[in-house]
Each structure stands twice: as structure tokens, then as C-alpha cells.
Design a protein around this motif. Sequence first.
Motif, PDB file in Angstrom:
ATOM      1  N   ASP A 187       0.830  -1.212   0.000  1.00 45.94           N
ATOM      2  CA  ASP A 187       0.000   0.000   0.000  1.00 45.94           C
ATOM      3  C   ASP A 187       0.860   1.255   0.000  1.00 45.94           C
ATOM      4  O   ASP A 187       0.638   2.178  -0.776  1.00 45.94           O
ATOM      5  N   ALA A 188       1.841   1.287   0.914  1.00 44.79           N
ATOM      6  CA  ALA A 188       2.701   2.470   1.053  1.00 44.79           C
ATOM      7  C   ALA A 188       3.467   2.755  -0.237  1.00 44.79           C
ATOM      8  O   ALA A 188       3.603   3.910  -0.656  1.00 44.79           O
ATOM      9  N   VAL A 189       3.953   1.696  -0.869  1.00 44.78           N
ATOM     10  CA  VAL A 189       4.711   1.851  -2.125  1.00 44.78           C
ATOM     11  C   VAL A 189       3.787   2.280  -3.265  1.00 44.78           C
ATOM     12  O   VAL A 189       4.124   3.171  -4.053  1.00 44.78           O
ATOM     13  N   THR A 190       2.593   1.677  -3.333  1.00 52.14           N
ATOM     14  CA  THR A 190       1.624   2.022  -4.378  1.00 52.14           C
ATOM     15  C   THR A 190       1.218   3.485  -4.301  1.00 52.14           C
ATOM     16  O   THR A 190       1.132   4.179  -5.326  1.00 52.14           O
ATOM     17  N   ILE A 191       0.988   3.981  -3.085  1.00 51.84           N
ATOM     18  CA  ILE A 191       0.602   5.385  -2.896  1.00 51.84           C
ATOM     19  C   ILE A 191       1.676   6.308  -3.458  1.00 51.84           C
ATOM     20  O   ILE A 191       1.384   7.298  -4.129  1.00 51.84           O
ATOM     21  N   MET A 192       2.948   5.984  -3.232  1.00 59.55           N
ATOM     22  CA  MET A 192       4.038   6.816  -3.753  1.00 59.55           C
ATOM     23  C   MET A 192       4.152   6.688  -5.276  1.00 59.55           C
ATOM     24  O   MET A 192       4.366   7.682  -5.966  1.00 59.55           O
ATOM     25  N   ASN A 193       4.006   5.481  -5.802  1.00 62.42           N
ATOM     26  CA  ASN A 193       4.061   5.292  -7.261  1.00 62.42           C
ATOM     27  C   ASN A 193       2.944   6.064  -7.965  1.00 62.42           C
ATOM     28  O   ASN A 193       3.141   6.617  -9.051  1.00 62.42           O
ATOM     29  N   ASP A 194       1.776   6.109  -7.330  1.00 60.78           N
ATOM     30  CA  ASP A 194       0.644   6.852  -7.895  1.00 60.78           C
ATOM     31  C   ASP A 194       0.891   8.358  -7.944  1.00 60.78           C
ATOM     32  O   ASP A 194       0.202   9.090  -8.653  1.00 60.78           O
ATOM     33  N   LYS A 195       1.866   8.814  -7.172  1.00 60.03           N
ATOM     34  CA  LYS A 195       2.167  10.251  -7.133  1.00 60.03           C
ATOM     35  C   LYS A 195       3.186  10.687  -8.192  1.00 60.03           C
ATOM     36  O   LYS A 195       3.543  11.856  -8.268  1.00 60.03           O
ATOM     37  N   LYS A 196       3.663   9.742  -8.997  1.00 63.27           N
ATOM     38  CA  LYS A 196       4.703  10.075  -9.980  1.00 63.27           C
ATOM     39  C   LYS A 196       4.331  11.255 -10.886  1.00 63.27           C
ATOM     40  O   LYS A 196       5.169  12.121 -11.139  1.00 63.27           O
ATOM     41  N   PRO A 197       3.068  11.346 -11.393  1.00 62.23           N
ATOM     42  CA  PRO A 197       2.707  12.529 -12.195  1.00 62.23           C
ATOM     43  C   PRO A 197       2.849  13.833 -11.415  1.00 62.23           C
ATOM     44  O   PRO A 197       3.232  14.866 -11.971  1.00 62.23           O
ATOM     45  N   LYS A 198       2.552  13.779 -10.123  1.00 61.61           N
ATOM     46  CA  LYS A 198       2.688  14.990  -9.279  1.00 61.61           C
ATOM     47  C   LYS A 198       4.157  15.393  -9.150  1.00 61.61           C
ATOM     48  O   LYS A 198       4.487  16.574  -9.165  1.00 61.61           O
ATOM     49  N   PHE A 199       5.035  14.404  -8.999  1.00 63.97           N
ATOM     50  CA  PHE A 199       6.465  14.712  -8.906  1.00 63.97           C
ATOM     51  C   PHE A 199       6.919  15.461 -10.159  1.00 63.97           C
ATOM     52  O   PHE A 199       7.670  16.432 -10.076  1.00 63.97           O
ATOM     53  N   ILE A 200       6.444  15.000 -11.316  1.00 56.98           N
ATOM     54  CA  ILE A 200       6.804  15.658 -12.587  1.00 56.98           C
ATOM     55  C   ILE A 200       6.256  17.088 -12.614  1.00 56.98           C
ATOM     56  O   ILE A 200       6.954  18.029 -12.973  1.00 56.98           O
ATOM     57  N   ASN A 201       4.988  17.241 -12.187  1.00 57.68           N
ATOM     58  CA  ASN A 201       4.358  18.580 -12.165  1.00 57.68           C
ATOM     59  C   ASN A 201       5.138  19.563 -11.308  1.00 57.68           C
ATOM     60  O   ASN A 201       5.213  20.753 -11.610  1.00 57.68           O
ATOM     61  N   PHE A 202       5.687  19.065 -10.204  1.00 60.01           N
ATOM     62  CA  PHE A 202       6.418  19.936  -9.272  1.00 60.01           C
ATOM     63  C   PHE A 202       7.926  19.972  -9.565  1.00 60.01           C
ATOM     64  O   PHE A 202       8.708  20.462  -8.756  1.00 60.01           O
TER      65      PHE A 202
ATOM     66  N   ILE B 124      10.154  17.613  -9.551  1.00 63.62           N
ATOM     67  CA  ILE B 124      10.911  16.858  -8.554  1.00 63.62           C
ATOM     68  C   ILE B 124      11.468  15.600  -9.224  1.00 63.62           C
ATOM     69  O   ILE B 124      10.729  14.830  -9.831  1.00 63.62           O
ATOM     70  N   ASP B 125      12.783  15.426  -9.117  1.00 68.37           N
ATOM     71  CA  ASP B 125      13.431  14.223  -9.646  1.00 68.37           C
ATOM     72  C   ASP B 125      13.344  13.152  -8.560  1.00 68.37           C
ATOM     73  O   ASP B 125      14.222  13.048  -7.697  1.00 68.37           O
ATOM     74  N   ALA B 126      12.240  12.376  -8.575  1.00 61.06           N
ATOM     75  CA  ALA B 126      11.960  11.449  -7.475  1.00 61.06           C
ATOM     76  C   ALA B 126      12.247  10.007  -7.843  1.00 61.06           C
ATOM     77  O   ALA B 126      11.903   9.544  -8.926  1.00 61.06           O
ATOM     78  N   SER B 127      12.900   9.303  -6.916  1.00 60.43           N
ATOM     79  CA  SER B 127      13.066   7.848  -7.018  1.00 60.43           C
ATOM     80  C   SER B 127      12.403   7.241  -5.791  1.00 60.43           C
ATOM     81  O   SER B 127      12.384   7.857  -4.720  1.00 60.43           O
ATOM     82  N   ILE B 128      11.869   6.044  -5.948  1.00 64.60           N
ATOM     83  CA  ILE B 128      11.214   5.368  -4.830  1.00 64.60           C
ATOM     84  C   ILE B 128      11.987   4.092  -4.516  1.00 64.60           C
ATOM     85  O   ILE B 128      12.216   3.264  -5.396  1.00 64.60           O
ATOM     86  N   TRP B 129      12.412   3.971  -3.263  1.00 70.38           N
ATOM     87  CA  TRP B 129      13.097   2.759  -2.825  1.00 70.38           C
ATOM     88  C   TRP B 129      12.036   1.790  -2.314  1.00 70.38           C
ATOM     89  O   TRP B 129      11.465   1.993  -1.254  1.00 70.38           O
ATOM     90  N   ASP B 130      11.769   0.757  -3.099  1.00 69.60           N
ATOM     91  CA  ASP B 130      10.756  -0.230  -2.750  1.00 69.60           C
ATOM     92  C   ASP B 130      11.395  -1.351  -1.948  1.00 69.60           C
ATOM     93  O   ASP B 130      12.013  -2.257  -2.501  1.00 69.60           O
ATOM     94  N   MET B 131      11.237  -1.295  -0.624  1.00 66.79           N
ATOM     95  CA  MET B 131      11.868  -2.294   0.247  1.00 66.79           C
ATOM     96  C   MET B 131      11.074  -3.605   0.304  1.00 66.79           C
ATOM     97  O   MET B 131      11.502  -4.552   0.954  1.00 66.79           O
ATOM     98  N   THR B 132       9.919  -3.671  -0.398  1.00 67.25           N
ATOM     99  CA  THR B 132       9.168  -4.936  -0.420  1.00 67.25           C
ATOM    100  C   THR B 132       9.848  -5.973  -1.304  1.00 67.25           C
ATOM    101  O   THR B 132       9.562  -7.165  -1.204  1.00 67.25           O
ATOM    102  N   GLN B 133      10.722  -5.513  -2.210  1.00 68.40           N
ATOM    103  CA  GLN B 133      11.448  -6.397  -3.142  1.00 68.40           C
ATOM    104  C   GLN B 133      10.490  -7.313  -3.922  1.00 68.40           C
ATOM    105  O   GLN B 133      10.784  -8.482  -4.153  1.00 68.40           O
TER     106      GLN B 133
END
Length: 208
Positions: free
Chosen positions: A157-172, A174-183
Amino acid sequence: TANENIKKKPALRFINSAYIVQNYNANPNDNLTRFLYKNYDENLVLKAIHKYQIKSAKDGGTVFLLINKDNQIQKIKISYYNEVGKRSNRYSVPFKNSEGYFDCFFGEHLLVNEKKINLVESEKTALAYGGANGLTDSKLERLEGKRVLIIPDISNDAVTIMNDKKPKFINFNIDASIWDMTQGKNDFQLKKENILGLDLEDFLRNFS
């Protein structure tokens, strides 16, 4: 009219430092700080407490002050931990949005000219966005033009919420990477391995 029925957002207000002094202990002695002293170098813990201005509440809660880039206290979040540093579902927010007290990043006052930022979910660990749904537009504005590594807690859930925000990162911008510790593991597998919901501090302490 419909427009008149839309509630007007209250003006931004700040919490007086005198209130903090009167109500909270500047030398915290709650479950979280005791846990940190037990597991980490005392000087490093003291430094972190001073840097992030962590306090204790009279009822044993850990008091996190949300201080903005201008060193104004925008909000207070009180969380409750057990003896092994695990946060319970109990928390308190004494100053409400409806009164004009809005979130900022926990640790925002420490952001000066940093171009690269590591951002975690939990206040216990470091600069934090405050929960899976805590990365709001007003916080994203603060990251404009920066390179950010976002480290959600270990859950799909936590990772999905951040992945869903990728368009927002682009709008702002922000050069964002997400570290997915669920592997790539699902929540059932993570729960079986007893790592579901762990944050970065939990993970590094237990598995590094």
C-alpha cells in the motif's frame, strides 16, 4: 449559492514556543527516546533530539514539532511507542487544520540548500512526510527542483501510494526515485517474514 457553502480555508497560524516550553519536557524520557538511547550512541541520539527538537508529553508520548523553513512551528504530532520502538495506533494532534494549523515536513527547518534529499514515512527515522498519505501538494511544493529518494514503509500500500504520485512529482519538477523495500513480495509474504510495516530504521537495525 454552492460557492458560499464551500468552507473557506483558515489563514495559516503558528504555535507559540512558550506553549511548547510550558507543556512538554525538553529532555525527553518517553519509550521512543529510551529505545534510541538503548540502541544507538548516546551523543548521536542527543544530537538528533536537539536537531529535530523532540520533546516528551506528560502522558509518555513522543512530541514531534513540525517546524517550517522559517523556523515557525506549524503543527504538533504526538505519537506513542512501545519499549521496542514500535509505534502504536494511538496518536494526538492538539492543533487542528480547521484552526489554521497545517502540516509541513517533519525536519523541514533543516532543509537549507540541499539538492538531494532522503525522505521517509515515519518521524521516528528522519526527515519525514508523516504517514503513507502525508505527502500533500503543499509539501511537494517545498521539494520543487530537488532530487528526492522516497523510502516508504515496507508494505505494498505504502509503495503504491508513492508510485501513484509520480505525475505529481513531474508537475512539481521533482526528480523522485522510490526505494521499494518490499522487493516485489506481497503483503502476505511480508507478514510471514515479519517485516510488513517496518520502516527504514527497523529494517537497518534488524537486517544490516
